[in-house]
Design a protein around this motif. Structure first.
Motif, mmCIF file in Angstrom:
data_model
loop_
_atom_site.group_PDB
_atom_site.id
_atom_site.type_symbol
_atom_site.label_atom_id
_atom_site.label_comp_id
_atom_site.label_asym_id
_atom_site.label_seq_id
_atom_site.Cartn_x
_atom_site.Cartn_y
_atom_site.Cartn_z
ATOM 1 N N VAL A 58 -7.351 5.970 7.080
ATOM 2 C CA VAL A 58 -5.990 6.499 6.974
ATOM 3 C C VAL A 58 -5.223 6.268 8.268
ATOM 4 O O VAL A 58 -4.052 5.851 8.252
ATOM 5 C CB VAL A 58 -6.022 7.998 6.618
ATOM 6 C CG1 VAL A 58 -4.610 8.589 6.677
ATOM 7 C CG2 VAL A 58 -6.619 8.209 5.231
ATOM 8 N N ASP A 59 -5.861 6.515 9.394
ATOM 9 C CA ASP A 59 -5.196 6.319 10.686
ATOM 10 C C ASP A 59 -4.764 4.874 10.876
ATOM 11 O O ASP A 59 -3.693 4.604 11.427
ATOM 12 C CB ASP A 59 -6.124 6.740 11.834
ATOM 13 C CG ASP A 59 -6.259 8.243 11.957
ATOM 14 O OD1 ASP A 59 -5.443 8.964 11.334
ATOM 15 O OD2 ASP A 59 -7.169 8.708 12.665
ATOM 16 N N HIS A 60 -5.598 3.944 10.405
ATOM 17 C CA HIS A 60 -5.238 2.521 10.530
ATOM 18 C C HIS A 60 -3.978 2.213 9.727
ATOM 19 O O HIS A 60 -3.052 1.566 10.238
ATOM 20 C CB HIS A 60 -6.399 1.656 10.026
ATOM 21 C CG HIS A 60 -6.070 0.204 9.957
ATOM 22 N ND1 HIS A 60 -5.957 -0.601 11.071
ATOM 23 C CD2 HIS A 60 -5.784 -0.604 8.893
ATOM 24 C CE1 HIS A 60 -5.645 -1.833 10.710
ATOM 25 N NE2 HIS A 60 -5.528 -1.862 9.395
ATOM 26 N N VAL A 85 -4.223 10.263 1.562
ATOM 27 C CA VAL A 85 -4.899 9.245 0.752
ATOM 28 C C VAL A 85 -4.102 7.944 0.819
ATOM 29 O O VAL A 85 -2.885 7.940 0.645
ATOM 30 C CB VAL A 85 -5.028 9.694 -0.720
ATOM 31 C CG1 VAL A 85 -5.601 8.563 -1.574
ATOM 32 C CG2 VAL A 85 -5.905 10.936 -0.829
ATOM 33 N N VAL A 86 -4.811 6.852 1.093
ATOM 34 C CA VAL A 86 -4.211 5.520 1.052
ATOM 35 C C VAL A 86 -4.551 4.903 -0.297
ATOM 36 O O VAL A 86 -5.711 4.913 -0.725
ATOM 37 C CB VAL A 86 -4.746 4.626 2.191
ATOM 38 C CG1 VAL A 86 -4.186 3.210 2.059
ATOM 39 C CG2 VAL A 86 -4.389 5.214 3.548
ATOM 40 N N TYR A 87 -3.535 4.374 -0.969
ATOM 41 C CA TYR A 87 -3.713 3.785 -2.296
ATOM 42 C C TYR A 87 -3.451 2.290 -2.214
ATOM 43 O O TYR A 87 -2.389 1.852 -1.753
ATOM 44 C CB TYR A 87 -2.747 4.435 -3.288
ATOM 45 C CG TYR A 87 -2.710 3.789 -4.653
ATOM 46 C CD1 TYR A 87 -3.752 3.965 -5.553
ATOM 47 C CD2 TYR A 87 -1.617 3.022 -5.045
ATOM 48 C CE1 TYR A 87 -3.717 3.391 -6.815
ATOM 49 C CE2 TYR A 87 -1.562 2.449 -6.305
ATOM 50 C CZ TYR A 87 -2.618 2.629 -7.186
ATOM 51 O OH TYR A 87 -2.568 2.057 -8.430
ATOM 52 N N PHE A 124 0.853 -1.189 0.000
ATOM 53 C CA PHE A 124 0.000 0.000 0.000
ATOM 54 C C PHE A 124 0.885 1.233 0.000
ATOM 55 O O PHE A 124 2.081 1.166 0.303
ATOM 56 C CB PHE A 124 -0.942 0.016 1.212
ATOM 57 C CG PHE A 124 -0.250 0.081 2.547
ATOM 58 C CD1 PHE A 124 0.013 1.297 3.167
ATOM 59 C CD2 PHE A 124 0.135 -1.089 3.203
ATOM 60 C CE1 PHE A 124 0.653 1.360 4.400
ATOM 61 C CE2 PHE A 124 0.772 -1.035 4.433
ATOM 62 C CZ PHE A 124 1.039 0.190 5.035
ATOM 63 N N SER A 125 0.284 2.363 -0.343
ATOM 64 C CA SER A 125 0.982 3.654 -0.306
ATOM 65 C C SER A 125 0.115 4.669 0.423
ATOM 66 O O SER A 125 -1.120 4.591 0.375
ATOM 67 C CB SER A 125 1.272 4.171 -1.723
ATOM 68 O OG SER A 125 2.128 3.286 -2.428
ATOM 69 N N ILE A 126 0.765 5.607 1.100
ATOM 70 C CA ILE A 126 0.065 6.700 1.768
ATOM 71 C C ILE A 126 0.638 8.002 1.233
ATOM 72 O O ILE A 126 1.850 8.220 1.288
ATOM 73 C CB ILE A 126 0.239 6.649 3.296
ATOM 74 C CG1 ILE A 126 -0.173 5.286 3.844
ATOM 75 C CG2 ILE A 126 -0.578 7.758 3.964
ATOM 76 C CD1 ILE A 126 0.129 5.121 5.332
ATOM 77 N N TYR A 177 -8.957 3.943 -3.293
ATOM 78 C CA TYR A 177 -8.430 5.181 -2.726
ATOM 79 C C TYR A 177 -9.206 5.462 -1.439
ATOM 80 O O TYR A 177 -10.419 5.676 -1.477
ATOM 81 C CB TYR A 177 -8.607 6.345 -3.705
ATOM 82 C CG TYR A 177 -7.801 6.207 -4.970
ATOM 83 C CD1 TYR A 177 -6.537 6.777 -5.073
ATOM 84 C CD2 TYR A 177 -8.302 5.507 -6.065
ATOM 85 C CE1 TYR A 177 -5.789 6.658 -6.238
ATOM 86 C CE2 TYR A 177 -7.557 5.377 -7.234
ATOM 87 C CZ TYR A 177 -6.308 5.956 -7.314
ATOM 88 O OH TYR A 177 -5.567 5.829 -8.468
ATOM 89 N N LEU A 178 -8.513 5.428 -0.329
ATOM 90 C CA LEU A 178 -9.156 5.623 0.966
ATOM 91 C C LEU A 178 -8.726 6.962 1.553
ATOM 92 O O LEU A 178 -7.529 7.239 1.653
ATOM 93 C CB LEU A 178 -8.765 4.496 1.937
ATOM 94 C CG LEU A 178 -8.935 3.054 1.432
ATOM 95 C CD1 LEU A 178 -8.433 2.069 2.480
ATOM 96 C CD2 LEU A 178 -10.386 2.774 1.072
ATOM 97 N N ASP A 179 -9.694 7.790 1.942
ATOM 98 C CA ASP A 179 -9.333 9.059 2.568
ATOM 99 C C ASP A 179 -10.146 9.342 3.838
ATOM 100 O O ASP A 179 -10.015 10.414 4.426
ATOM 101 C CB ASP A 179 -9.473 10.230 1.591
ATOM 102 C CG ASP A 179 -10.889 10.395 1.061
ATOM 103 O OD1 ASP A 179 -11.793 9.663 1.510
ATOM 104 O OD2 ASP A 179 -11.095 11.260 0.197
#
Length: 301
Positions: A270-272, A252-254, A239-241, A263-265
């Protein structure tokens, strides 16, 4: 109105003056401003959609920066939201025009899936990129020969010219690390990444030497998760942040999949992933050991 809020004029000026990252980021910034205006007026997505003769889902996509902006739609929404000052309206309409301009990657649209096009735009704008990889060297750190071997794995039947186009796209992305204000790339890789002879031993040795060179850059940090660690917090995969300097842009988490990406925002998501990344950095070999590790593996390759 934006101008009636504390710092409103400054916010518009900052948006209008923002150029780094190209249209992807401009769409996200403009979308977040439109959402803020709508919330201030307590207008629903359904009501906003009716004002521009569209569905509420289109308003949601606009506010997330996932679609191109029609100038007329933006003008109608600004009127609905009470933005009547000519300078404020012109600034946001000009931003909408800029957000519709194609990025440099548009010339690769024949090989670039839409879900990855979003990532390139975000990558261009990021001030900090943190990545965890379990199989491949991160794309921004790959040599041309290594990138070609990775491309052939994913597209074994692609004609030669297409393979070279894909490799060229990856090499073009890497110019980001040599920009005037480059992002800080902090990558954590599994030891298997460095020991898997992708493309053959000669290609892999060249790749390892390239990593040695890249770790001399002040904006590149590389850590290795050794085999002896066993299980670790990121057992779910790579994963990438991405983090941005702009206040309007959330982290954004990719998460890349075979034929799509997530894409998680949301803050909790994101904190996880940030917590997982922090644990990886603690468990991995310290960054100060990377040159010794790479030289040792080079001798064994």
């Amino acid at each position: 109105m934006i101008g009636s809020q504390p710092g409103g004029d400054a916010a518009v000026t900052n948006m209008f003056g923002h150029h780094r990252g190209g249209p992807t980021v401009l769409r996200i910034v403009l979308g977040s401003q439109l959402r803020r205006l709508r919330d201030q007026r307590q207008i629903t997505c359904e009501e906003a959609g009716e004002a521009i003769r569209a569905s509420h889902s289109k308003i949601s996509r606009m506010e997330l920066g996932r679609v191109r902006f029609r100038r007329r739609d933006v003008a109608d929404l600004l009127t609905l939201y009470g933005v009547t000052g000519p300078e404020e309206r012109q600034a946001m309409l000009a931003l909408a025009d800029q957000a519709n301009e194609p990025g440099w990657w548009h010339s690769y649209s024949d090989i670039l899936p839409a879900w990855f096009e979003v990532y390139i735009g975000l990558e261009e704008a990021a001030s900090r990129i943190r990545a965890y990889e379990v199989q491949f060297v991160p794309g921004l750190l790959q040599t041309e020969d290594y990138a070609r071997a990775v491309t052939l794995l994913g597209h074994p039947d692609a004609p030669g010219h297409e393979v070279e186009r894909r490799v060229g796209l990856r090499m073009r992305r890497q110019s980001l690390l040599e920009a005037e204000e480059p992002p800080h790339l902090w990558a954590v890789v599994d030891e298997a990444v460095l020991r898997r002879p992708l493309g053959g031993a000669q290609v892999m040795r060249k790749q390892l030497r390239h990593l040695l060179e890249m770790t001399e850059s002040p904006n590149v940090t590389l850590q290795v998760v050794p085999f002896e660690l066993g299980g670790h917090a990121a057992a779910g995969g790579p994963f990438s942040i991405l983090r941005f300097a702009e206040r309007d842009l959330p982290d954004v988490v990719y998460l890349e999949q075979l034929t799509s990406a997530l894409y998680l925002d949301k803050r909790e998501d994101v904190d996880h992933y940030l917590a997982v990344m922090e644990r990886l950095c603690i468990d991995a070999e310290p960054a100060t050991a990377i040159r010794d590790t790479l030289n040792r593996i080079l001798k064994e390759t």
